[in-house]
Design an enzyme around this catalytic site. Structure first.
Site, PDB file in Angstrom:
ATOM      1  N   ARG A 147       0.858  -1.186   0.000  1.00 34.13           N
ATOM      2  CA  ARG A 147       0.000   0.000   0.000  1.00 34.13           C
ATOM      3  C   ARG A 147       0.890   1.231   0.000  1.00 34.13           C
ATOM      4  O   ARG A 147       1.728   1.387   0.890  1.00 34.13           O
ATOM      5  CB  ARG A 147      -0.887  -0.007   1.255  1.00 34.13           C
ATOM      6  CG  ARG A 147      -1.945   1.070   1.252  1.00 34.13           C
ATOM      7  CD  ARG A 147      -2.569   1.245   2.621  1.00 34.13           C
ATOM      8  NE  ARG A 147      -1.761   2.093   3.478  1.00 34.13           N
ATOM      9  CZ  ARG A 147      -2.175   2.604   4.647  1.00 34.13           C
ATOM     10  NH1 ARG A 147      -3.382   2.325   5.090  1.00 34.13           N
ATOM     11  NH2 ARG A 147      -1.385   3.374   5.366  1.00 34.13           N
ATOM     12  N   TYR A 159      -2.097  12.432   8.547  1.00 34.37           N
ATOM     13  CA  TYR A 159      -2.151  11.000   8.844  1.00 34.37           C
ATOM     14  C   TYR A 159      -2.434  10.225   7.563  1.00 34.37           C
ATOM     15  O   TYR A 159      -3.316  10.574   6.789  1.00 34.37           O
ATOM     16  CB  TYR A 159      -3.267  10.739   9.865  1.00 34.37           C
ATOM     17  CG  TYR A 159      -3.433   9.289  10.256  1.00 34.37           C
ATOM     18  CD1 TYR A 159      -2.812   8.790  11.388  1.00 34.37           C
ATOM     19  CD2 TYR A 159      -4.208   8.425   9.495  1.00 34.37           C
ATOM     20  CE1 TYR A 159      -2.959   7.462  11.760  1.00 34.37           C
ATOM     21  CE2 TYR A 159      -4.364   7.098   9.857  1.00 34.37           C
ATOM     22  CZ  TYR A 159      -3.734   6.620  10.989  1.00 34.37           C
ATOM     23  OH  TYR A 159      -3.883   5.310  11.346  1.00 34.37           O
ATOM     24  N   ASP A 210      -4.912   3.925  -0.002  1.00 34.16           N
ATOM     25  CA  ASP A 210      -5.975   4.147   0.994  1.00 34.16           C
ATOM     26  C   ASP A 210      -6.287   5.641   1.062  1.00 34.16           C
ATOM     27  O   ASP A 210      -5.390   6.457   1.283  1.00 34.16           O
ATOM     28  CB  ASP A 210      -5.470   3.645   2.357  1.00 34.16           C
ATOM     29  CG  ASP A 210      -6.558   3.603   3.422  1.00 34.16           C
ATOM     30  OD1 ASP A 210      -7.640   4.171   3.194  1.00 34.16           O
ATOM     31  OD2 ASP A 210      -6.309   2.995   4.490  1.00 34.16           O
ATOM     32  N   HIS A 212      -8.712   6.896   3.150  1.00 32.24           N
ATOM     33  CA  HIS A 212      -9.193   7.223   4.499  1.00 32.24           C
ATOM     34  C   HIS A 212     -10.511   8.019   4.519  1.00 32.24           C
ATOM     35  O   HIS A 212     -10.664   8.955   5.314  1.00 32.24           O
ATOM     36  CB  HIS A 212      -8.109   7.961   5.287  1.00 32.24           C
ATOM     37  CG  HIS A 212      -7.028   7.060   5.791  1.00 32.24           C
ATOM     38  ND1 HIS A 212      -7.231   6.126   6.766  1.00 32.24           N
ATOM     39  CD2 HIS A 212      -5.731   6.941   5.428  1.00 32.24           C
ATOM     40  CE1 HIS A 212      -6.112   5.465   7.004  1.00 32.24           C
ATOM     41  NE2 HIS A 212      -5.189   5.928   6.195  1.00 32.24           N
ATOM     42  N   GLU A 236      -8.872   2.073  -1.586  1.00 35.30           N
ATOM     43  CA  GLU A 236      -9.539   1.780  -0.303  1.00 35.30           C
ATOM     44  C   GLU A 236     -10.193   3.016   0.298  1.00 35.30           C
ATOM     45  O   GLU A 236      -9.616   4.108   0.261  1.00 35.30           O
ATOM     46  CB  GLU A 236      -8.472   1.227   0.651  1.00 35.30           C
ATOM     47  CG  GLU A 236      -8.920   1.050   2.077  1.00 35.30           C
ATOM     48  CD  GLU A 236      -7.777   0.534   2.951  1.00 35.30           C
ATOM     49  OE1 GLU A 236      -6.785   0.010   2.411  1.00 35.30           O
ATOM     50  OE2 GLU A 236      -7.882   0.660   4.180  1.00 35.30           O
ATOM     51  N   GLU A 262     -13.156  -1.261   7.042  1.00 35.48           N
ATOM     52  CA  GLU A 262     -12.375  -1.421   8.274  1.00 35.48           C
ATOM     53  C   GLU A 262     -13.106  -0.865   9.490  1.00 35.48           C
ATOM     54  O   GLU A 262     -12.835  -1.297  10.606  1.00 35.48           O
ATOM     55  CB  GLU A 262     -10.971  -0.815   8.129  1.00 35.48           C
ATOM     56  CG  GLU A 262     -10.939   0.677   7.961  1.00 35.48           C
ATOM     57  CD  GLU A 262      -9.519   1.220   7.749  1.00 35.48           C
ATOM     58  OE1 GLU A 262      -8.784   0.654   6.931  1.00 35.48           O
ATOM     59  OE2 GLU A 262      -9.172   2.214   8.405  1.00 35.48           O
ATOM     60  N   ARG A 283     -13.380  -5.291   4.167  1.00 35.91           N
ATOM     61  CA  ARG A 283     -12.231  -5.162   5.056  1.00 35.91           C
ATOM     62  C   ARG A 283     -12.548  -5.384   6.537  1.00 35.91           C
ATOM     63  O   ARG A 283     -11.764  -5.018   7.409  1.00 35.91           O
ATOM     64  CB  ARG A 283     -11.592  -3.785   4.854  1.00 35.91           C
ATOM     65  CG  ARG A 283     -11.295  -3.505   3.391  1.00 35.91           C
ATOM     66  CD  ARG A 283     -10.002  -2.771   3.190  1.00 35.91           C
ATOM     67  NE  ARG A 283      -8.957  -3.477   3.870  1.00 35.91           N
ATOM     68  CZ  ARG A 283      -8.200  -2.996   4.844  1.00 35.91           C
ATOM     69  NH1 ARG A 283      -8.366  -1.771   5.274  1.00 35.91           N
ATOM     70  NH2 ARG A 283      -7.278  -3.728   5.389  1.00 35.91           N
ATOM     71  N   GLU A 339      -4.132  -7.518   5.433  1.00 32.99           N
ATOM     72  CA  GLU A 339      -3.253  -6.381   5.743  1.00 32.99           C
ATOM     73  C   GLU A 339      -2.305  -6.777   6.873  1.00 32.99           C
ATOM     74  O   GLU A 339      -2.693  -7.442   7.843  1.00 32.99           O
ATOM     75  CB  GLU A 339      -4.081  -5.165   6.171  1.00 32.99           C
ATOM     76  CG  GLU A 339      -3.231  -3.918   6.393  1.00 32.99           C
ATOM     77  CD  GLU A 339      -4.053  -2.695   6.815  1.00 32.99           C
ATOM     78  OE1 GLU A 339      -5.194  -2.882   7.287  1.00 32.99           O
ATOM     79  OE2 GLU A 339      -3.541  -1.577   6.671  1.00 32.99           O
ATOM     80  N   TRP A 402     -12.079  11.525   7.789  1.00 31.94           N
ATOM     81  CA  TRP A 402     -10.793  10.974   7.403  1.00 31.94           C
ATOM     82  C   TRP A 402     -10.838   9.476   7.622  1.00 31.94           C
ATOM     83  O   TRP A 402     -11.728   8.960   8.246  1.00 31.94           O
ATOM     84  CB  TRP A 402      -9.634  11.598   8.156  1.00 31.94           C
ATOM     85  CG  TRP A 402      -9.444  11.105   9.554  1.00 31.94           C
ATOM     86  CD1 TRP A 402      -9.968  11.647  10.675  1.00 31.94           C
ATOM     87  CD2 TRP A 402      -8.695   9.964   9.958  1.00 31.94           C
ATOM     88  NE1 TRP A 402      -9.588  10.927  11.750  1.00 31.94           N
ATOM     89  CE2 TRP A 402      -8.798   9.873  11.342  1.00 31.94           C
ATOM     90  CE3 TRP A 402      -7.931   9.013   9.270  1.00 31.94           C
ATOM     91  CZ2 TRP A 402      -8.204   8.863  12.074  1.00 31.94           C
ATOM     92  CZ3 TRP A 402      -7.335   7.998  10.002  1.00 31.94           C
ATOM     93  CH2 TRP A 402      -7.475   7.942  11.395  1.00 31.94           C
TER      94      TRP A 402
HETATM   95  O1  EZ4 Z   1      -6.048   4.317   9.987  1.00 28.74           O
HETATM   96  O2  EZ4 Z   1      -6.262   1.377  11.958  1.00 28.74           O
HETATM   97  O3  EZ4 Z   1      -5.911   0.328   6.418  1.00 28.74           O
HETATM   98  N1  EZ4 Z   1      -5.517   0.731   7.448  1.00 28.74           N
HETATM   99  C1  EZ4 Z   1      -5.846   1.880   8.029  1.00 28.74           C
HETATM  100  C2  EZ4 Z   1      -5.348   2.109   9.424  1.00 28.74           C
HETATM  101  C3  EZ4 Z   1      -6.302   2.973  10.230  1.00 28.74           C
HETATM  102  C4  EZ4 Z   1      -6.137   2.727  11.701  1.00 28.74           C
HETATM  103  C5  EZ4 Z   1      -7.183   3.523  12.475  1.00 28.74           C
HETATM  104  O4  EZ4 Z   1      -7.155   3.197  13.816  1.00 28.74           O
HETATM  105  O5  EZ4 Z   1      -6.540   2.668   7.438  1.00 28.74           O
HETATM  106  O6  EZ4 Z   1      -4.070   2.656   9.396  1.00 28.74           O
HETATM  107 CO    CO Z   2      -7.491   1.773   5.752  1.00 26.60          CO
END
Ligand code: EZ4
Ligand code: CO
Length: 402
Positions: A147, A159, A210, A212, A236, A262, A283, A339, A402
């Site tokens: 990733r 982040y 990803d 987010h 993702e 997730e 996920r 993952e 996010w």
């Molecule tokens: O940001 O688990 O795919 N993985 C992610 C992670 C999430 C954290 C949040 O607590 O997106 O890094």
């Molecule tokens: Co993620």
């Protein structure tokens, strides 16, 4: 067999983990992960104050009945706190059941459907060239899937973009960090990253990205379309999946495979996305979706609709969650990928484990149970420290997803 005690531990060997240990009158024990990043003590209280008293003296082999007792019986269904608590108990009970059978957990699910479990890890850089090198280093380590994330010009560290290192560790400030987001600045950066990645590393390596949950559906459709030439394994969490209709729009515009889930807690969060085949990978993961009892149902339901599994496995799920996931991964017919972002040695010392990594693949090991243990004495040396995930604001100050 009877449950004689259930203990709840919150430990911070670099980041917080919540662990449940179930004790029985026959000396067998089982452990489960109850970690909910940034809300750890809420789950610990849910367990200690509300769940544990109801389970003492029950037969731990009746894990199905106990799952429904905790889910239906509470009246207040679903939600991340409730489902993490249920997951922890359920994972510990499956661990116990498999230990009682003297078998690795995957045998109780139906046995291995494959020899090893494909996994992906993370790589990032502030600059595209750094991200390209970071992916190269992962390929050198044997990874077949990576990733890739990159810093966004004009934005301070955000982040999940380019900053290296783990976010939300005990070293973070004890209130959430506030970060700045701009979709306009992000959008052109990602196709540029993947163009360079394909040029440097070729077509073989699986590349993932990803987002987010930071985009709107039409922005996600545009990004997915712009990324088509680079043949991503998946894109993702483009949009928040509360409104699942949004995925229809993305689908209409692009063949880039989509992954989400997730933050999902139950099969009900997945229902429309899976039934309408609006995603390619689901996920959901053991600790956040109710444990093996619930996760295997989501997995089977996904299989009917050509959706493959991809358990969330970032470092804020404990090694127990990863261990349990790996048994489901080895068994599930419609497996996609797992993952695996890895743990520090300090974290792993608290969770001795049977799983192994080799040449880009994981294996849960053949120890009875799920194969992950918990060192209570060592855990005691790492007391809980409050820590939060960051929050995200647009450049004008609006609080964002996010
Ligand atoms: O940001 O688990 O795919 N993985 C992610 C992670 C999430 C954290 C949040 O607590 O997106 O890094
Ligand atoms: Co993620």
């Amino acid at each position: 067999m009877k449950i004689t005690d259930i203990k709840v531990f919150v430990t911070c060997p670099g980041r917080n983990f919540v662990t449940v240990k179930v004790y029985t009158d026959q000396g067998l024990t089982g452990v489960g992960d109850a970690t909910l990043n940034g809300r750890e003590l809420a789950v610990a209280s849910y367990l200690k104050d509300h769940v544990v008293p109801c389970l003492l003296d029950r037969d731990p082999m009746r894990s199905e009945d106990i799952w429904h007792y905790l889910y239906r019986g509470a009246y207040w269904r679903r939600g991340p706190v409730t489902m993490a608590a249920i997951a922890a108990i359920d994972t510990a009970l499956w661990d116990l059941k498999a230990k009682a059978a003297n078998m690795p957990l995957y045998q109780l699910l139906g046995g291995a459907s494959r020899d090893r479990v494909l996994c992906y890890t993370h790589a990032q850089g502030r600059e595209i060239s750094e991200a390209v090198d970071a992916v190269g280093a992962r390929i050198e380590q044997g990874y077949k899937a990576v990733r890739a994330q990159v810093g966004i010009p004009g934005l301070p560290d955000v982040y999940g973009t380019g900053s290296s290192g783990v976010t939300n560790t005990a070293a973070d400030s004890d209130l959430p960090k506030e970060e700045v987001w701009s979709t306009a600045k992000y959008m052109p950066r990602i196709p540029a990253l993947f163009e360079e990645l394909r040029a440097a590393h070729g077509a073989d390596v699986h590349l993932l990205h990803d987002t987010h949950h930071r985009l709107t559906p039409i922005e996600a459709a545009r990004l997915a379309k712009d990324l088509e030439p680079y043949r991503l394994f998946w894109l993702e969490d483009t949009v928040p999946a509360e409104n699942q209709d949004g995925f229809r729009l993305i689908r209409q515009h692009s063949t880039t495979p989509l992954a989400v889930g997730e933050v999902f807690n139950t099969i009900w969060d997945c229902k429309q996305l899976i039934e309408e085949q609006l995603i390619d990978f689901i996920r959901t993961t053991c600790v956040h979706a109710g444990g093996p009892t619930a996760l295997r149902r989501i997995m089977d339901f996904a299989g009917v609709h050509h959706v493959r599994t991809a358990c969330h496995g970032a470092a804020d799920m404990s090694p127990i969650c990863l261990g349990a996931n790996l048994h489901l991964d080895l068994w599930v017919p419609n497996f996609g990928i797992q993952e695996y972002s890895g743990y520090t040695d300090e974290m792993l010392s608290v969770f001795p484990h049977a799983w192994t990594f080799s040449d880009g693949y994981l294996h849960p090991g053949d120890a009875p149970g799920h194969g992950v243990d918990f060192d209570e004495t060592l855990a005691d040396k790492h007391p809980y420290q409050r820590a939060y995930l960051p929050v995200n604001r647009l450049e004008d100050g609006t609080l964002w997803h996010w």
